[in-house]
Write a protein that holds these residues in place. Structure first.
Motif, PDB file in Angstrom:
ATOM      1  N   ASP A 145       5.379   0.622  -8.203  1.00  0.00           N
ATOM      2  CA  ASP A 145       4.187  -0.094  -8.530  1.00  0.00           C
ATOM      3  C   ASP A 145       4.818  -1.525  -8.855  1.00  0.00           C
ATOM      4  O   ASP A 145       3.435  -2.791  -8.327  1.00  0.00           O
ATOM      5  CB  ASP A 145       3.442   0.442  -9.652  1.00  0.00           C
ATOM      6  CG  ASP A 145       1.828   0.661  -9.372  1.00  0.00           C
ATOM      7  OD1 ASP A 145       1.559   0.511  -8.064  1.00  0.00           O
ATOM      8  OD2 ASP A 145       1.049   0.071 -10.216  1.00  0.00           O
TER       9      ASP A 145
ATOM     10  N   LEU B 101       4.011   9.732  -9.837  1.00  0.00           N
ATOM     11  CA  LEU B 101       3.742   9.585 -11.308  1.00  0.00           C
ATOM     12  C   LEU B 101       3.709  10.726 -11.837  1.00  0.00           C
ATOM     13  O   LEU B 101       4.181  11.195 -13.244  1.00  0.00           O
ATOM     14  CB  LEU B 101       2.831   8.078 -11.158  1.00  0.00           C
ATOM     15  CG  LEU B 101       2.085   7.900 -13.248  1.00  0.00           C
ATOM     16  CD1 LEU B 101       3.253   7.430 -13.903  1.00  0.00           C
ATOM     17  CD2 LEU B 101       0.517   7.944 -13.075  1.00  0.00           C
ATOM     18  N   ARG B 102       2.201  11.384 -11.326  1.00  0.00           N
ATOM     19  CA  ARG B 102       2.009  12.627 -11.944  1.00  0.00           C
ATOM     20  C   ARG B 102       1.570  13.547 -10.887  1.00  0.00           C
ATOM     21  O   ARG B 102       1.351  13.366  -9.926  1.00  0.00           O
ATOM     22  CB  ARG B 102       1.004  12.337 -12.397  1.00  0.00           C
ATOM     23  CG  ARG B 102      -0.409  11.721 -12.437  1.00  0.00           C
ATOM     24  CD  ARG B 102      -1.358  11.609 -13.620  1.00  0.00           C
ATOM     25  NE  ARG B 102      -2.611  10.162 -12.845  1.00  0.00           N
ATOM     26  CZ  ARG B 102      -3.704  10.571 -12.343  1.00  0.00           C
ATOM     27  NH1 ARG B 102      -4.169  12.821 -12.010  1.00  0.00           N
ATOM     28  NH2 ARG B 102      -4.289   9.711 -11.848  1.00  0.00           N
ATOM     29  N   GLU B 103       1.319  14.678 -11.138  1.00  0.00           N
ATOM     30  CA  GLU B 103       0.842  15.375 -10.378  1.00  0.00           C
ATOM     31  C   GLU B 103      -0.574  15.355  -9.448  1.00  0.00           C
ATOM     32  O   GLU B 103      -1.240  14.742  -9.504  1.00  0.00           O
ATOM     33  CB  GLU B 103       0.644  16.779 -11.064  1.00  0.00           C
ATOM     34  CG  GLU B 103       1.368  17.687 -11.710  1.00  0.00           C
ATOM     35  CD  GLU B 103       1.372  17.054 -13.404  1.00  0.00           C
ATOM     36  OE1 GLU B 103       0.912  15.592 -13.560  1.00  0.00           O
ATOM     37  OE2 GLU B 103       2.240  17.768 -13.915  1.00  0.00           O
TER      38      GLU B 103
ATOM     39  N   ALA C  25       7.825   5.331 -10.576  1.00  0.00           N
ATOM     40  CA  ALA C  25       6.438   5.397 -10.067  1.00  0.00           C
ATOM     41  C   ALA C  25       6.164   3.533 -10.893  1.00  0.00           C
ATOM     42  O   ALA C  25       5.493   3.518  -9.650  1.00  0.00           O
ATOM     43  CB  ALA C  25       6.231   6.097 -10.797  1.00  0.00           C
TER      44      ALA C  25
ATOM     45  N   VAL D  75       0.228   1.775 -17.400  1.00  0.00           N
ATOM     46  CA  VAL D  75       1.475   2.598 -18.012  1.00  0.00           C
ATOM     47  C   VAL D  75       1.799   2.052 -19.629  1.00  0.00           C
ATOM     48  O   VAL D  75       3.079   3.372 -19.676  1.00  0.00           O
ATOM     49  CB  VAL D  75       2.554   2.535 -17.223  1.00  0.00           C
ATOM     50  CG1 VAL D  75       1.894   3.485 -15.530  1.00  0.00           C
ATOM     51  CG2 VAL D  75       2.903   1.173 -16.505  1.00  0.00           C
TER      52      VAL D  75
ATOM     53  N   LEU E 243      -7.304  13.377  -4.930  1.00  0.00           N
ATOM     54  CA  LEU E 243      -6.163  13.296  -3.740  1.00  0.00           C
ATOM     55  C   LEU E 243      -5.483  14.150  -2.955  1.00  0.00           C
ATOM     56  O   LEU E 243      -5.268  13.457  -1.774  1.00  0.00           O
ATOM     57  CB  LEU E 243      -4.918  13.108  -4.738  1.00  0.00           C
ATOM     58  CG  LEU E 243      -3.511  12.526  -4.324  1.00  0.00           C
ATOM     59  CD1 LEU E 243      -3.671  10.393  -3.852  1.00  0.00           C
ATOM     60  CD2 LEU E 243      -2.457  12.077  -5.393  1.00  0.00           C
TER      61      LEU E 243
ATOM     62  N   ALA F 287       4.289   5.730  -5.357  1.00  0.00           N
ATOM     63  CA  ALA F 287       3.963   5.774  -6.609  1.00  0.00           C
ATOM     64  C   ALA F 287       3.302   6.820  -7.529  1.00  0.00           C
ATOM     65  O   ALA F 287       3.539   6.954  -8.582  1.00  0.00           O
ATOM     66  CB  ALA F 287       2.841   4.114  -7.541  1.00  0.00           C
ATOM     67  N   ARG F 288       2.304   6.655  -7.225  1.00  0.00           N
ATOM     68  CA  ARG F 288       0.906   7.832  -7.510  1.00  0.00           C
ATOM     69  C   ARG F 288       1.619   8.992  -7.367  1.00  0.00           C
ATOM     70  O   ARG F 288       1.518  10.118  -8.049  1.00  0.00           O
ATOM     71  CB  ARG F 288      -0.406   7.472  -6.806  1.00  0.00           C
ATOM     72  CG  ARG F 288      -1.521   8.676  -6.992  1.00  0.00           C
ATOM     73  CD  ARG F 288      -1.265   8.966  -8.529  1.00  0.00           C
ATOM     74  NE  ARG F 288      -2.587  10.024  -8.446  1.00  0.00           N
ATOM     75  CZ  ARG F 288      -1.771  11.231  -8.655  1.00  0.00           C
ATOM     76  NH1 ARG F 288      -0.768  11.380  -8.927  1.00  0.00           N
ATOM     77  NH2 ARG F 288      -2.907  11.893  -9.282  1.00  0.00           N
TER      78      ARG F 288
ATOM     79  N   ARG G  39       2.398   1.661  -3.880  1.00  0.00           N
ATOM     80  CA  ARG G  39       1.359   2.393  -4.796  1.00  0.00           C
ATOM     81  C   ARG G  39       1.228   3.772  -4.209  1.00  0.00           C
ATOM     82  O   ARG G  39       0.771   4.528  -5.488  1.00  0.00           O
ATOM     83  CB  ARG G  39       0.116   1.818  -4.343  1.00  0.00           C
ATOM     84  CG  ARG G  39       0.209   0.222  -4.330  1.00  0.00           C
ATOM     85  CD  ARG G  39      -1.236  -0.486  -4.555  1.00  0.00           C
ATOM     86  NE  ARG G  39      -1.958  -0.493  -3.736  1.00  0.00           N
ATOM     87  CZ  ARG G  39      -1.900  -1.858  -2.816  1.00  0.00           C
ATOM     88  NH1 ARG G  39      -1.476  -2.536  -3.632  1.00  0.00           N
ATOM     89  NH2 ARG G  39      -2.235  -1.857  -1.645  1.00  0.00           N
ATOM     90  N   LEU G  40       0.933   4.076  -2.998  1.00  0.00           N
ATOM     91  CA  LEU G  40       1.009   5.441  -2.688  1.00  0.00           C
ATOM     92  C   LEU G  40       1.930   6.535  -3.426  1.00  0.00           C
ATOM     93  O   LEU G  40       1.818   7.262  -4.313  1.00  0.00           O
ATOM     94  CB  LEU G  40       0.645   6.122  -1.331  1.00  0.00           C
ATOM     95  CG  LEU G  40       0.582   6.923  -0.578  1.00  0.00           C
ATOM     96  CD1 LEU G  40      -0.768   7.620  -1.422  1.00  0.00           C
ATOM     97  CD2 LEU G  40       0.802   7.539   0.805  1.00  0.00           C
TER      98      LEU G  40
ATOM     99  N   GLY H 204       0.736  -0.895  -0.220  1.00  0.00           N
ATOM    100  CA  GLY H 204       0.061  -0.415  -0.370  1.00  0.00           C
ATOM    101  C   GLY H 204       0.751   1.218  -0.517  1.00  0.00           C
ATOM    102  O   GLY H 204       0.546   1.691  -0.551  1.00  0.00           O
ATOM    103  N   LEU H 205       1.737   0.681   1.008  1.00  0.00           N
ATOM    104  CA  LEU H 205       2.765   2.939   0.497  1.00  0.00           C
ATOM    105  C   LEU H 205       3.529   2.418  -0.193  1.00  0.00           C
ATOM    106  O   LEU H 205       4.161   3.433  -1.205  1.00  0.00           O
ATOM    107  CB  LEU H 205       3.873   2.236   1.604  1.00  0.00           C
ATOM    108  CG  LEU H 205       4.812   2.729   2.269  1.00  0.00           C
ATOM    109  CD1 LEU H 205       4.392   5.080   2.695  1.00  0.00           C
ATOM    110  CD2 LEU H 205       6.336   3.129   3.268  1.00  0.00           C
TER     111      LEU H 205
END
Lengths: 196, 945
Positions: A130, A27-29, A126, A115, A34, A23-24, A20-21, A17-18
């Protein structure tokens, strides 16, 4: 960190979970959804403080724009940025052989993120985070083949998650918003959860 | 949280919080909360469609490999943007078998204007090597350093990969990423507003190097604007106009140097900077080694071409035309002219020409140029004796002057005098300057009728009559003077602040939202133009996109090359072929009908449909081009086209003028009767090589030329429009020569500043490429030892250059000075700018000349172009974690970074990224064609530091 692998299912789940957070965030703004999450959850808010006054759309918009500008300046460009991709940091170029290596890992572990629509390098941090989240999330396999999974995760980590230290240093020193300073800080610690 | 290391427990709590259903929903956008991936939805990939079982880890495979699935380093050191062998590294010959298992994909280079055929080696989805395509009849498999450095271009870590919108004031340098949808919607709204205003000419497309002409033309014509701006006047306008004055059908001389025995080169740096580049340079060397050809070069500077010539003479700047006229004089004086050609195939007899040239003696030319009359005479006679296997050669060295049109007319005249025109080994041309005409792009919209002073300035009569060469360097000036305004300005592959004269004016205008309402920049890299944009669109490189392309071939017949994606465009970069249709549909209003619903590849298939089948493979059309990269037709080389006999079919329905012999059909000239034989002749009004051009004279005076145009048969030639009335310019009908007053009266303490280009760089787009920047990255001023002695200068000392506007132009082109506040020095000289640079003292330059190369002095164009290891403050550079990573580039091999910041007295030779000469170069268009006079700027210098 104590150097041990996250053996329990709960620990693996939490680590996934960490990742994934993170990674997000790499990844992008951030977007309003969020930001809302980061503001509402007290644990998340403690790690990633964003002072957004949700009662004022104007302030929210200004804050989002400020975060977007900082993200752009750090990772997108147009100048003086460093894409958080292993190729750039390890070989001074886009799409070095580490990208090919990541494609092979993605194939091996059956990573099915979307992706590979072409807009993010496969060796972007990212994606790499992931993919590790995906590996840690294979709960049945971890139960049935723990040693092989551990070996695989450690090998992957050594190949694709051990390069980022200079990037994290630079982001910490260059970020103009606390969100991205904190992102680098937390990522550095999170990468130590899975020993190479 | 920032000060101390986060504990494992804290991190796991954070992870659990991020795993809640609400968090997963927020992290994954519309993705269901039980998804394992946090990444947002994009295009559906094959992997995304797999079943859960297929998405599991492949343990069987893992057991087999028991290690990393891919070992990096299979090809040795990655061909990185930055990685170099480094000083002292052992260099080995390339391994012959290294690339034997790669997929080979043909393409066309675009790192300069020569567009050589290339082959890309692709392995594991990565381009790992570029080499020349031996099927290219022009480049014949050779590829220069720029071509090889295409890998740097493609994989540069600072490439633009996403659309960006500026935040804050224009030019402040703050940006945020936006989606293509947002970008295209915004551009469409702006362009719709232009249409609604009814002033369609206020949408301008401004190109740098453009090799997708059909795509741009389609978009602009469909939109309805003719304001397409270019940089031709900064490059080759005078040479082209001089060619067209004589022969009308081609603006490009294709000296048949491979078959020649004597090359008389006026100022062309053919081994480094000619548009013919490798195809021309390799043929020159072929001629020298195989035919024993002699190469004589006149150049103010000992270029690499001059240095490799049999003879080098350094004339006073801009006097090439005087020397050339004197050579014609000498040839006629010696009776070595080709009377037959002159009398039969030109519109001036040998006798008339001799009379015209009588004042232009070698002794006269010696006084002007400094080249001894004896040498002028000797070389002229050598040239004539080698005829017809001899040719002149010239380019920017002779043409980028205020008298450049006359220089090049005088030079080309030599070919008519000795009768080598169109002959094998002589001075040739072909009508095919691009792809084989058998291949027609899918139908284009009609050309709109808009007019803009930016695209067609009335002060320059020969800028747009035969070809639309335009006058690039006046664009920002005219915008400044408010002679025009732009609602939408779309720049493409352009670096105008660096490559245009008067950098500060360019910056001022680009910043001004009153003069340029909205600026969209399309480019692969953030550069000095993008810095002043409102939107930046990431352009796909020439290694990731489609084109059919070719140049005028030195094989003298057309060919066609294919540019095709060797890999998919990186990031979200896109080509105009890909997004212009989408933009047109968003604008609507009829634009969309010019964009049928098809892929770019389908469009290319239609375009390439007429490529015939290869008998060996059976493949035709695009399939053949994808296989071979190049198709060359079996036409005969274009030698002496004027001697071709007209066919009976061509003669049907024609009328022959009894006085002139001109054969016309429906009033349009198609040939000329010579000694009772109907021949094609030249495509000029007289059907002859026009030494005397009444057309140029009449066009200059805004007189009607319709009849002359009809006689030539080149009916696309245009009279000047009504908007040009009142802007008459005297153009001499005969080849002649003049010297700008400031050069004629050059005082002892003044020098003439010229510019030049290196073999490893184009003007503004290659200094970001590490392999090339390592070779050339800085540009101190070259001065002669005489100058150095006068000012007490040594190598590495610094000077301040003060550059002046042209006095000749103040008289001839007063419009250039309107609405401008120009500083004047105590001697009354109008100052264009000041620049501080170090000097290199060398014999290889004319004593009255100061030379600086272009390509240098970037201040936005990537860290490499700025010779900076890092553009930001911070303790860490990419790859500087000593315990973990070693990036030889940034850390060790950027050895030319200037740590002094360019401080006089501290700067070390061969360091830094140089200086932009255009900071002081004044806008100086040739009054006839508008070509920028890059080689005529009068300067004074003083020692500093």
């Amino acid at each position: 960190m104590n150097g041990g692998f996250c053996w329990s299912a709960d620990e693996r789940r939490a680590t996934a979970g960490l990742y994934r957070l993170l990674a997000r965030l790499w990844l992008r703004e951030v977007d309003p959804t969020l930001v809302d999450l980061l503001n509402r959850d007290p644990i998340l808010a403690a790690f990633f403080p964003i002072s957004c006054d949700t009662s004022s759309p104007l302030i929210d918009a200004a804050m989002l724009e400020m975060l977007s500008v900082d993200f752009c300046r750090l990772f997108v460009g147009p100048r003086g940025h460093r894409i958080p991709s292993q190729s750039v940091w390890q070989h001074g170029m886009l799409e070095s052989e580490t990208t090919v290596s990541m494609r092979q890992w993605i194939d091996l572990v059956g990573y099915a993120s979307r992706v590979d629509s072409g807009n993010v390098p496969h060796d972007h941090l990212a994606v790499q985070l992931d993919v590790m989240a995906h590996i840690l999330g294979q709960h049945d396999l971890w139960e049935s083949h723990p040693e092989e999974l551990e070996s695989l995760a450690a090998t992957y980590h050594a190949a694709h998650l051990s390069w980022a230290s200079p990037l994290l240093d630079e982001v910490e020193s260059r970020a103009e918003t606390s969100l991205y300073r904190q992102l680098a800080h937390v990522t550095r610690d999170a990468l130590r959860l899975v020993p190479a | 949280m920032n000060d101390t290391r986060t504990t494992r427990r804290q991190l796991l709590r954070l992870g659990l919080a991020a795993s809640s259903p609400a968090a997963l929903a927020a992290l994954s956008g519309c993705r269901p909360p039980n998804s394992e991936s946090a990444l947002p939805p994009g295009g559906e990939s094959p992997a995304a469609q797999l079943s859960p079982q297929q998405q599991a880890i492949n343990l069987e495979k893992w057991r087999r490999i028991r290690g990393k699935p891919y070992e990096t380093g299979k090809l040795g050191a990655a061909p990185g943007v930055c990685q170099l062998p480094g000083p002292g590294a052992k260099r080995n010959w390339p391994e012959r078998d290294k690339y034997k298992n790669t997929k080979q994909i043909p393409g066309m280079c675009q790192l300069c204007s020569t567009v050589c055929g290339i082959i890309g080696h692709v392995q594991d989805g990565r381009l790992v090597k570029i080499e020349g395509n031996p099927r290219d009849p022009n480049s014949r498999g050779f590829l220069c350093a720029k071509g090889h450095a295409g890998l740097n271009h493609l994989y540069h870590p600072e490439r633009l990969l996403y659309p960006l919108r500026r935040v804050g004031p224009r030019g402040a340098g703050q940006w945020k990423r936006i989606s293509w949808d947002e970008a295209l919607d915004e551009i469409a709204a702006r362009l719709k507003a232009v249409r609604d205003s009814g002033r369609l000419e206020e949408f301008a497309f401004h190109q740098g190097r453009l090799r997708s002409k059909d795509a741009v033309k389609r978009f602009l014509n469909a939109f309805g604007t003719r304001t397409q701006l270019s940089h031709r006047a900064l490059c080759s306008g005078n040479r082209r106009a001089a060619n067209l004055t004589y022969i009308w059908e081609s603006d490009w001389d294709l000296n048949d140097v491979a078959n020649t025995k004597y090359i008389l080169n006026f100022g062309s740096n053919a081994f480094e900077a000619h548009q013919g580049h490798i195809p021309l340079a390799s043929r020159i060397q072929d001629a020298r080694f195989r035919n024993g050809a002699k190469l004589v070069t006149f150049d103010v500077r000992l270029s690499n071409t001059a240095g490799a010539s049999d003879e080098w003479h350094a004339p006073f700047p801009g006097t090439d035309g005087a020397i050339a006229l004197a050579m014609s004089h000498a040839i006629l004086e010696a009776g070595l002219q080709d009377d037959s050609f002159l009398d039969r195939w030109t519109n001036v007899s040998a006798h008339e020409l001799k009379e015209h040239l009588a004042p232009y003696t070698p002794e006269w030319a010696e006084k002007i140029s400094g080249v001894p009359a004896a040498d002028i005479r000797r070389i002229a006679l050598e040239f004539a004796e080698a005829a017809p296997t001899c040719t002149t050669l010239c380019n920017r060295g002779s043409s980028a002057h205020l008298n450049g049109y006359y220089n090049d007319r005088a030079i080309h005249l030599l070919n008519a005098v000795v009768g080598n025109v169109g002959k094998k080994g002589g001075w040739c041309w072909s009508p095919w300057s691009s792809i084989d005409p058998a291949l027609k792009p899918p139908p284009l919209p009609p050309t709109p009728a808009t007019w803009s002073v930016l695209e067609d300035p009335p002060e320059y009569p020969l800028a747009n009559v035969w070809r639309r060469m335009r006058v690039g360097e006046i664009i920002y000036l005219y915008l400044w003077q408010q002679r025009a305004r732009l609602q939408v300005y779309m720049t493409y592959n352009l670096d105008s602040p660096l490559t245009w004269p008067e950098e500060s004016l360019t910056q001022q205008v680009l910043t001004d939202e009153q003069r340029i309402g909205f600026h969209v920049c399309i480019n692969c890299f953030y550069n000095e133009t993008a810095h002043y944009a409102d939107l930046v669109l990431p352009w796909a490189t020439y290694l990731e996109r489609w084109d059919l392309d070719a140049r005028a071939s030195y094989a003298l017949r057309p060919y066609t090359g294919l540019r095709t994606p060797m890999i998919e465009p990186l990031g979200e970069s896109r080509d105009i072929r890909d997004f212009f249709p989408e933009l047109a549909r968003r604008i609507g209003g009829g634009m969309e009908k010019w964009y049928p619903n098809e892929s770019v590849q389908q469009y290319m298939e239609r375009w390439a449909a007429n490529v015939p089948a290869n008998p060996r493979t059976g493949k035709s059309g695009l399939e053949r081009l994808l296989d071979e990269g190049i198709w060359e037709s079996d036409r005969q080389p274009y030698y002496e086209p004027h001697l071709r006999k007209l066919t009976d079919e061509e003669l049907r329905g024609t009328i022959t003028d009894p006085d002139t012999g001109i054969i016309a059909k429906d009033g349009v000239g198609i040939g000329i009767m010579v000694d009772g034989t109907p021949l094609r002749g030249f495509a000029t009004p007289s059907r002859k090589f026009e030494i005397r051009s009444l057309f140029a004279q009449r066009v200059g005076r805004n007189q009607d030329c319709s009849e002359l145009i009809r006689q030539s048969g080149v009916t696309r030639t245009a009279n000047r429009p009504d908007a040009h009335q009142g802007h008459d310019v005297d153009i001499e009908p005969m080849p002649t020569w003049f010297q700008p007053v400031e050069l004629r009266e050059l005082s002892d303490d003044e020098l003439v500043m010229t510019s030049f280009k290196w073999n490893v760089h184009n003007h503004g787009r290659t200094m970001n490429l590490k392999w090339l920047a390592e070779i050339v990255h800085t540009n101190p001023a070259w001065i002669h030892p005489d100058t150095a002695r006068r000012l007490g200068l040594r190598d590495g000392d610094w000077i301040e250059i003060t550059a002046y506007h042209s006095r000749e132009l103040q008289r001839r082109s007063p419009h250039l000075s309107q609405d401008r506040s120009i500083e004047v020095d105590p001697r009354g000289r109008p100052i264009a700018g000041r620049l501080q640079v170090p000097v290199v003292v060398m014999e290889g330059i004319h004593p009255r000349v100061l030379a600086m190369s272009n390509s240098c002095g970037h201040w936005q164009y990537t860290s490499v172009a700025q010779a900076k290891k890092n553009t930001v403050a911070g303790t860490h550079l990419a790859g500087t974690d000593g315990a973990l990573l070693r990036d030889a580039d940034w850390e060790r091999n950027m050895w030319w970074e200037d740590s002094t910041g360019g401080t006089p007295g501290k700067w070390k030779p061969n360091t830094g990224n140089g200086w932009n000469q255009n900071r002081v170069m004044p806008i100086a268009p040739d009054p006839v064609t508008g070509q920028q006079a890059f080689h005529d700027t009068v300067v004074s210098i003083r020692k500093i530091g």
